[in-house]
Scaffold this motif. Structure first.
Motif, PDB file in Angstrom:
ATOM      1  N   ARG A 181       0.834  -1.202   0.000  1.00  0.00           N
ATOM      2  CA  ARG A 181       0.000   0.000   0.000  1.00  0.00           C
ATOM      3  C   ARG A 181       0.866   1.249   0.000  1.00  0.00           C
ATOM      4  O   ARG A 181       0.619   2.196  -0.748  1.00  0.00           O
ATOM      5  N   ARG A 182       1.924   1.240   0.841  1.00  0.00           N
ATOM      6  CA  ARG A 182       2.820   2.401   0.895  1.00  0.00           C
ATOM      7  C   ARG A 182       3.434   2.654  -0.464  1.00  0.00           C
ATOM      8  O   ARG A 182       3.477   3.792  -0.938  1.00  0.00           O
ATOM      9  N   ALA A 183       3.921   1.568  -1.088  1.00  0.00           N
ATOM     10  CA  ALA A 183       4.577   1.715  -2.394  1.00  0.00           C
ATOM     11  C   ALA A 183       3.608   2.326  -3.395  1.00  0.00           C
ATOM     12  O   ALA A 183       3.947   3.254  -4.137  1.00  0.00           O
ATOM     13  N   ASP A 189       0.867   4.088  -2.740  1.00  0.00           N
ATOM     14  CA  ASP A 189       0.536   5.465  -2.329  1.00  0.00           C
ATOM     15  C   ASP A 189       1.621   6.445  -2.766  1.00  0.00           C
ATOM     16  O   ASP A 189       1.348   7.586  -3.122  1.00  0.00           O
ATOM     17  N   GLU A 190       2.876   5.969  -2.697  1.00  0.00           N
ATOM     18  CA  GLU A 190       4.000   6.869  -3.000  1.00  0.00           C
ATOM     19  C   GLU A 190       4.407   6.799  -4.469  1.00  0.00           C
ATOM     20  O   GLU A 190       5.445   7.343  -4.863  1.00  0.00           O
ATOM     21  N   GLY A 191       3.627   6.093  -5.267  1.00  0.00           N
ATOM     22  CA  GLY A 191       3.886   6.022  -6.702  1.00  0.00           C
ATOM     23  C   GLY A 191       5.089   5.172  -7.060  1.00  0.00           C
ATOM     24  O   GLY A 191       5.629   5.274  -8.156  1.00  0.00           O
ATOM     25  N   ARG A 192       5.513   4.309  -6.115  1.00  0.00           N
ATOM     26  CA  ARG A 192       6.642   3.418  -6.424  1.00  0.00           C
ATOM     27  C   ARG A 192       6.131   2.145  -7.104  1.00  0.00           C
ATOM     28  O   ARG A 192       4.925   1.918  -7.204  1.00  0.00           O
TER      29      ARG A 192
END
Ligand code: FAD
Length: 355
Positions: free
Chosen positions: A217-219, A221-224
């Motif tokens: 989810r973090r990835a 969210d951060e466009g990674r």
């Protein structure tokens, strides 16, 4: 009878309660309508020996840690039901039971929620009806010809019902592995899976699944780059009863059979297993029929969402059905975050409507 509430939450399982927790914190007027007669959602119908695939502290809803269950690193269903019952009491969540929602309709500025106990008008609706109520059975030739007993995960209760019988368990996930382990000692068990069972490493459990979902989810969210979902870790958490049966050599999986015959199952090479009962641990689909009047379903039966909000009906949020309504949203620990986001978006919608 007709009622008005700013928000109606449909479903009083863990997802509905998590929504209620965040709506309450934001001071929003809401009601939770639940078809069950008692608290606990689907958990109160699960089989006796089911164990959570995460320890208690990793199975908590927002605000309150699930207490440890004495002697059980992985809590059983009674413990979860008790936790959910305590949770709704502790936060004084307004749950109406039993109320079955029949349909949600557009009605000018409101959504009209028709139930078997009256009508509610709401500015927004959160649907949190789970998947337990829509068991999935694959199409397998000869299913109607089989003369023994067929049941789905949702109908399984205890191994005592199958004592001494020839039982086939179908499926390669946690439900199938746990039910097969339950039956392994006292039945003639055949466990069939579409591909060889994929156990997570013994020292990995639902915590790792949650951490992986969070990292993903973090990835995103951060466009990674997408780090990949939990599927890469394996399908089956080796909770203690599964590990024990597997280590004793009692959980040997066979490939999927090709059809049913009156007396059992048959593989493509003509081999047969005489069978008294087949237990289909073949999964679930989201329970969404009450949303049919809104005509939102697209490809594969899913409703398109952005986060939890339905793209084509912004007054409707979906919570807890699976990753398409937020990563890990169909787990106890994972539903808190999408519930918070849904409540915040609804708060903004209500505020915009009053200015
Ligand atoms: P539910 O618990 O199904 O609650 C939905 C509620 O909505 C029910 O009370 C239902 O009666 C009500 N409802 C449905 N339709 C209507 C309607 N039309 N009107 C009014 N009310 C309605 N998660 C974990 O975190 N850890 C685990 O170890 C774990 N193990 C699992 C094992 C199994 C076998 C399964 C199936 C799931 C497991 N899960 C686990 C996933 C998940 O936590 C559960 O499926 C959980 O019950 C989902 O909660 P929910 O609130 O979304 O749905």
């Amino acid at each position: 009878m007709t009622h008005t509430s700013q928000v109606v939450v449909i479903g009083g399982g863990q997802a509905g309660l998590a929504a209620g927790y965040h709506l309450r914190r934001l001071g929003i007027d809401f009601v939770i309508l639940d078809a069950q007669t008692t608290p606990g959602g689907a958990w109160q119908h699960a089989w006796d020996s089911l164990r959570l695939f995460s320890p208690a502290a990793y199975s908590s809803l927002p605000g309150r840690l699930m207490p440890q269950q004495p002697g059980e690193p992985y809590p059983d269903v009674q413990h979860v039901v008790q936790y959910l019952a305590d949770y709704e009491k502790r936060y004084e969540l307004p749950v109406e039971r039993p109320v079955g929602v029949l349909g949600v309709h557009r009605d000018g500025q409101h959504l009209r929620v028709e139930t078997d106990s009256g009508t509610w008008h709401a500015r927004a609706v959160i649907s949190a009806t789970g998947t337990w109520w829509r068991p999935f059975l694959p199409a397998v030739p000869g299913r109607a010809d089989f003369e023994g007993r067929q049941l789905h995960t949702v109908e399984y209760g205890t191994s005592n019902d199958f004592s001494g019988q020839r039982v086939v368990v179908v499926g390669g996930g946690n439900s199938a592995a746990q039910i097969a382990a339950d039956l392994a000692y006292d039945t003639q068990l055949t466990w069939v899976t579409q591909r060889p069972p994929r156990y997570l490493a013994d020292d990995i459990d639902g915590r790792a699944l949650f951490d992986t979902a969070t990292a993903r989810r973090r990835a995103l969210d951060e466009g990674r780059t997408d780090t990949g979902g939990v599927a890469s870790l394996g399908d089956i958490v080796a909770v203690p009863p599964v590990r024990e049966a597997r280590d004793r050599g009692l959980l040997k999986a066979s490939p999927m059979f090709s059809r049913l015959v009156p007396g059992g199952v048959e593989w493509a090479d003509g081999t047969r297993a005489e069978t008294d009962a087949i237990i289909w641990c073949t999964g679930f689909r989201p329970t969404l029929s009450h949303l049919a009047p809104l005509q939102l379903r697209g490809l594969r039966g899913h409703i398109a969402t952005e986060g939890t909000r339905a793209v084509d009906e912004p007054r409707l949020h979906l919570l807890g059905y699976g990753d398409w309504t937020g990563p890990a949203s169909a787990t106890l620990i994972g539903v808190g975050r999408p519930a918070r986001e849904a409540a915040r978006e609804i708060s903004a919608l209500l505020t915009a409507g009053t200015t």
